[in-house]
Design an enzyme around this catalytic site. Sequence first.
Site, PDB file in Angstrom:
ATOM      1  N   PHE A 115       0.829  -1.212   0.000  1.00 23.07           N
ATOM      2  CA  PHE A 115       0.000   0.000   0.000  1.00 23.07           C
ATOM      3  C   PHE A 115       0.866   1.266   0.000  1.00 23.07           C
ATOM      4  O   PHE A 115       0.835   2.063  -0.947  1.00 23.07           O
ATOM      5  CB  PHE A 115      -0.953  -0.073   1.200  1.00 23.07           C
ATOM      6  N   TYR A 247       5.551  -7.774  15.796  1.00 20.18           N
ATOM      7  CA  TYR A 247       5.630  -6.540  15.010  1.00 20.18           C
ATOM      8  C   TYR A 247       6.285  -5.429  15.825  1.00 20.18           C
ATOM      9  O   TYR A 247       7.254  -4.801  15.379  1.00 20.18           O
ATOM     10  CB  TYR A 247       4.223  -6.146  14.599  1.00 20.18           C
TER      11      TYR A 247
HETATM   12  P1  NAD Z   1       1.557  -3.639   3.168  1.00 17.68           P
HETATM   13  O1  NAD Z   1       1.322  -4.953   3.804  1.00 17.68           O
HETATM   14  O2  NAD Z   1       0.547  -3.135   2.177  1.00 17.68           O
HETATM   15  O3  NAD Z   1       2.979  -3.599   2.466  1.00 17.68           O
HETATM   16  C1  NAD Z   1       4.101  -4.327   2.900  1.00 17.68           C
HETATM   17  C2  NAD Z   1       4.844  -4.847   1.690  1.00 17.68           C
HETATM   18  O4  NAD Z   1       6.008  -5.563   2.108  1.00 17.68           O
HETATM   19  C3  NAD Z   1       3.986  -5.823   0.872  1.00 17.68           C
HETATM   20  O5  NAD Z   1       4.091  -5.511  -0.501  1.00 17.68           O
HETATM   21  C4  NAD Z   1       4.611  -7.168   1.198  1.00 17.68           C
HETATM   22  O6  NAD Z   1       4.424  -8.124   0.169  1.00 17.68           O
HETATM   23  C5  NAD Z   1       6.058  -6.788   1.414  1.00 17.68           C
HETATM   24  N1  NAD Z   1       6.792  -7.752   2.250  1.00 17.68           N
HETATM   25  C6  NAD Z   1       6.411  -8.270   3.443  1.00 17.68           C
HETATM   26  N2  NAD Z   1       7.357  -9.120   3.905  1.00 17.68           N
HETATM   27  C7  NAD Z   1       8.352  -9.131   2.989  1.00 17.68           C
HETATM   28  C8  NAD Z   1       9.595  -9.819   2.878  1.00 17.68           C
HETATM   29  N3  NAD Z   1       9.999 -10.674   3.820  1.00 17.68           N
HETATM   30  N4  NAD Z   1      10.364  -9.603   1.780  1.00 17.68           N
HETATM   31  C9  NAD Z   1       9.957  -8.748   0.805  1.00 17.68           C
HETATM   32  N5  NAD Z   1       8.784  -8.079   0.843  1.00 17.68           N
HETATM   33  C10 NAD Z   1       7.998  -8.262   1.923  1.00 17.68           C
HETATM   34  O7  NAD Z   1       1.719  -2.578   4.357  1.00 17.68           O
HETATM   35  P2  NAD Z   1       1.880  -0.998   4.301  1.00 17.68           P
HETATM   36  O8  NAD Z   1       0.742  -0.400   5.038  1.00 17.68           O
HETATM   37  O9  NAD Z   1       2.171  -0.545   2.932  1.00 17.68           O
HETATM   38  O10 NAD Z   1       3.176  -0.807   5.217  1.00 17.68           O
HETATM   39  C11 NAD Z   1       4.439  -0.515   4.665  1.00 17.68           C
HETATM   40  C12 NAD Z   1       5.432  -0.239   5.768  1.00 17.68           C
HETATM   41  O11 NAD Z   1       5.000   0.875   6.550  1.00 17.68           O
HETATM   42  C13 NAD Z   1       5.626  -1.405   6.755  1.00 17.68           C
HETATM   43  O12 NAD Z   1       6.987  -1.474   7.098  1.00 17.68           O
HETATM   44  C14 NAD Z   1       4.789  -0.993   7.935  1.00 17.68           C
HETATM   45  O13 NAD Z   1       5.299  -1.556   9.123  1.00 17.68           O
HETATM   46  C15 NAD Z   1       4.946   0.516   7.918  1.00 17.68           C
HETATM   47  N6  NAD Z   1       3.814   1.170   8.592  1.00 17.68           N
HETATM   48  C16 NAD Z   1       2.610   1.298   7.968  1.00 17.68           C
HETATM   49  C17 NAD Z   1       1.564   1.897   8.646  1.00 17.68           C
HETATM   50  C18 NAD Z   1       0.214   2.079   8.010  1.00 17.68           C
HETATM   51  O14 NAD Z   1      -0.691   2.569   8.686  1.00 17.68           O
HETATM   52  N7  NAD Z   1       0.014   1.746   6.761  1.00 17.68           N
HETATM   53  C19 NAD Z   1       1.739   2.364   9.960  1.00 17.68           C
HETATM   54  C20 NAD Z   1       2.972   2.197  10.549  1.00 17.68           C
HETATM   55  C21 NAD Z   1       4.021   1.609   9.860  1.00 17.68           C
END
Ligand code: NAD
Length: 427
Positions: A115, A247
Amino acid sequence: MPSSAVKVLDKNGQEITSVGFDRFGFNSEVPIDDLRSLYLRSHYSSAKPNDELNPDDEGPHHAQFTKGLSPYQSKSIYYPEHNSISYTTLARFPPVKLLAPSQRKRVLVTGGAGFVGSHLVDRLMLLGHDVTVLDNFFTGSRTTVSHWVGHPNFELVRHDVVEPFMIECDQIYHLACPASPPHYQFNAVKTVKTSFMGTLNMLGLAKRTKARFLISSTSEVYGDPEVHPQPEDYWGHVNPIGDRACYDEGKRVAETLTYGYHRQDGVDVRVARIFNTYGPRMNPYDGRVVSNFIVQALKGEDLTVYGDGTQTRSFQYIHDLVDGLICLMNSDETRPVNIGNGDEFTIGDFAELVREIVEKVQAEDGDKPSRQVQVVYKALPNDDPQKRRPDTTRAKESLKWQPRWTVRMGLEEMVRYYKAKMAEGSL
Ligand code: NAD
Ligand code: UDP
Ligand code: UDP
């Protein structure tokens, strides 16, 4: 570019026509319609039985957003009578800036098919940079970046960050990690491995290439906070063995590693502590509250509030986050920085707001909802934080960054995105 069919006003009542800004020697500004044409694009046109195929026809739900940009849309065709789809590659890629080699960065985005990652990729691509996405597609999908596949500035690599990876690059946005509670708890050991080994590998890569490294950390490092709102120097209140620990502790150790490499090896690091963020391309079934509520309301299902709904969260729209991440990456700030929106809601009030906005958009579009949705209450998950709101003083002072999107404006756009997906049958 055409002016948008949907007018968006920021927190000060000013119209938002572009996102990003020219700061710290890096210009991240792009027109909002150029971005919308990517995430609100039609994925295919429909062929009625015996119809002449006209791939230039856009579905009515997308047309209002993508008007004038149809040359850059996918021309795949959907056959309703067989429920089959004929994929076509893009005839032409969206225009990207032509940058002088000295300005052009080689950027690695891990988790770039997720995302947050996919929106960052859109921005960096439109700005003219060279972008490599590394993703294992655990929670992300190739469809989020498929509109760039084949572009000379773009590369999509299926790779798991727990394995070493070699590439030459200037900047690394390390986002790879599942982010929604059901996803990161699905395989807790793998989540810890991704946070630790994945971050170790990407830091090793940054050390070798001398690339600047930014990690997407989280407000979860504060756990169930005893300080409100949460400033960066608060150490947190985390259960180390609870359901969320894989996490929360994973991100905490990832931050520890990041500052270890910074102090020991001089790696140039940035740490973004991201607070709840929402927007188009959020996996509608990943269990997070914003996507759950909107999809439930659109489908005429009751909104599921966990617990009594008095817990709070503060919601930030995706474009504000991408602005903040790019700003932090290009600034000199090496301390952790909260990136979030201070507009705090109880989850109960938030459910009411989502219901109201979905009803408003449906009324504007002349849709007749199948039923009036209700709010229902379910069990509260373990260790669910009681309150959360970022103290963004540091981002304001150090990055001159502040969120611009109101929660209402962001929600309206996200409702339209999911509505369009529903109309296409892909939700
Ligand atoms: P998401 O799940 O949509 O995206 C995560 C991506 O990482 C996915 O495309 C997934 O396939 C990939 N991924 C997961 N494990 C992997 C691995 N071992 N090797 C390669 N790729 C891998 O989540 P998001 O909301 O886009 O979050 C992105 C980042 O932002 C994350 O690190 C998350 O912790 C951080 N974050 C997001 C939020 C939020 O509200 N969206 C809040 C705090 C932190
Ligand atoms: N690493 C990587 N890509 C690189 C450089 C390193 O994936 O371009 C990995 C490497 O395999 C190791 C980790 O990053 O597992 C840490 O690297 P570092 O050089 O710090 O440690 P070392 O290899 O000395 O253990
Ligand atoms: N939540 C809810 N109903 C849902 C999904 C989530 O009431 O359908 C609650 C959840 O218990 C939490 C808040 O909404 O208090 C935010 O949940 P989310 O999973 O989006 O993020 P996080 O808890 O990681 O902030």
